[in-house]
Design a protein around this motif. Structure first.
Motif, mmCIF file in Angstrom:
data_model
loop_
_atom_site.group_PDB
_atom_site.id
_atom_site.type_symbol
_atom_site.label_atom_id
_atom_site.label_comp_id
_atom_site.label_asym_id
_atom_site.label_seq_id
_atom_site.Cartn_x
_atom_site.Cartn_y
_atom_site.Cartn_z
ATOM 1 N N GLN A 131 -9.727 6.326 17.035
ATOM 2 C CA GLN A 131 -8.526 6.350 16.213
ATOM 3 C C GLN A 131 -7.259 5.984 16.976
ATOM 4 N N GLY A 132 -7.393 5.478 18.176
ATOM 5 C CA GLY A 132 -6.229 5.117 18.974
ATOM 6 C C GLY A 132 -5.819 3.671 18.771
ATOM 7 N N MET A 133 -4.696 3.313 19.356
ATOM 8 C CA MET A 133 -4.223 1.924 19.258
ATOM 9 C C MET A 133 -5.156 0.963 19.974
ATOM 10 N N ALA A 134 -5.756 1.415 21.058
ATOM 11 C CA ALA A 134 -6.669 0.542 21.801
ATOM 12 C C ALA A 134 -7.935 0.238 21.015
ATOM 13 N N ASP A 135 -8.210 1.032 19.976
ATOM 14 C CA ASP A 135 -9.419 0.824 19.166
ATOM 15 C C ASP A 135 -9.198 -0.184 18.036
#
Length: 322
Positions: free
Chosen positions: A220-224
């Motif tokens: 659920q992070g920006m890197a995902d």
């Protein structure tokens, strides 16, 4: 309470004077008190959940994807996009153009994180058009804040910051943000993608701290997000911060006299390491008409902060609009 999901009664693209197209929507009651929500980022996008914080029977709920992100065009990550057009002043002009397009005399302005800086900057530029401010995860984009979130917070997350610095490719003495802006605009897509991934991974390490200091679940992070979305977010953020958000050393703090009379609610999490509560406290100290709400158990967001925002809206709705 959180209100049931609703759909917009109208959506559109507004072409502004430099040719950019700003995507916007309106929900709730067209005859109700107008409020505009400003999402975070820079480079985020509008999420439908913001509508559920407001009573749709009493509010005319306006939202937009800010310049060069979301469904607005062109995107900051697209070839040929002029990053020089992404100034805070241009975004203020976009908001004023949207208000005029909708035929609104005034509105409540609300925003979260970067959106709170934009809300404050807009209100300072157009205080006669703002009847109240409701801000959450408060930022003022002073140089001190931006230096903290891009480098200083590495004192709390040294492992993650070391990886960010290693991926920057910066030359001796070169500022980190300048190095990342070079890499994010490099002609080689592989260089751009690697820089965007490194930047978003770093932001996930500190910004995602939420309720009870827990990080977001995996995935659920920006890197995902997709490579295109990562590049868009990182380009917006780094370009903004490298220029001190075009607001100078003190961010919005030097022009607060323009909004001294406007009621505002500032909601901030005690555990917010990305933007320490000192920022919201200092803003409140300088702004006589503001009220500060500190949520002791949350960070850069959380359900209790959301409930406090709903209460802020209810308070502002009870005030006379003129």
């Amino acid at each position: 309470m959180t209100f049931p999901p609703i759909e917009p009664y109208v959506v559109g693209h507004l072409q502004v004077d430099d040719g950019a197209e700003i995507w916007w929507e309106a929900s709730g009651n067209p005859l109700g008190q107008a409020v505009v929500w400003l999402h975070g980022g820079p480079g985020g996008d509008l999420r439908a959940g913001y509508r559920r914080r407001l009573d749709p029977e009493r509010w005319n709920i306006i939202g937009l994807d800010q310049r060069a992100c979301g469904r607005s065009r062109p995107l900051a990550s697209e070839p040929g996009c002029d990053l020089g057009s992404l100034t805070t002043q241009r975004m203020i002009a976009d908001l004023e153009a949207l208000r005029e397009h909708l035929g609104l005399d005034s509105w409540v302005v609300s925003g979260g994180s970067w959106g709170s800086t934009l809300a404050l900057a807009y209100a300072e530029a157009h205080p006669d058009r703002v009847t109240g401010l409701a801000l959450i995860a408060v930022t003022t984009s002073s140089h001190r804040e931006l230096a903290w979130i891009s480098e200083g917070v590495g004192r709390i997350f040294p492992e993650a910051w070391a990886e960010l610095e290693a991926a920057s490719g910066r030359k001796p003495g070169q500022p980190l943000l300048e190095a990342y802006l070079e890499r994010l605009t490099d002609p080689d897509p592989a260089v751009r993608d690697a820089a965007a991934l490194a930047w978003c991974t770093w932001e996930d390490a500190h910004v995602a701290i939420g309720q009870l200091g827990e990080a977001l679940p995996p995935g659920q992070g920006m890197a995902d997000r997709s490579p295109a979305k990562r590049l868009l977010i990182a380009t917006h953020v780094v370009n903004n911060w490298a220029h001190d958000a075009w607001l100078g050393e003190s961010g919005v703090l030097d022009s607060l006299e323009a909004i001294a009379h406007i009621p505002g609610v500032l909601i901030h999490g005690r555990l917010d390491v990305s933007g320490p509560v000192e920022t919201a406290w200092e803003l409140h100290r300088r702004w006589p008409a503001s009220r500060l709400v500190v949520i002791e158990t949350e960070g850069h967001g959380g359900p209790l902060m959301g409930e406090a925002l709903e209460s802020a809206y209810a308070t502002l709705l009870e005030r006379p609009s003129g």
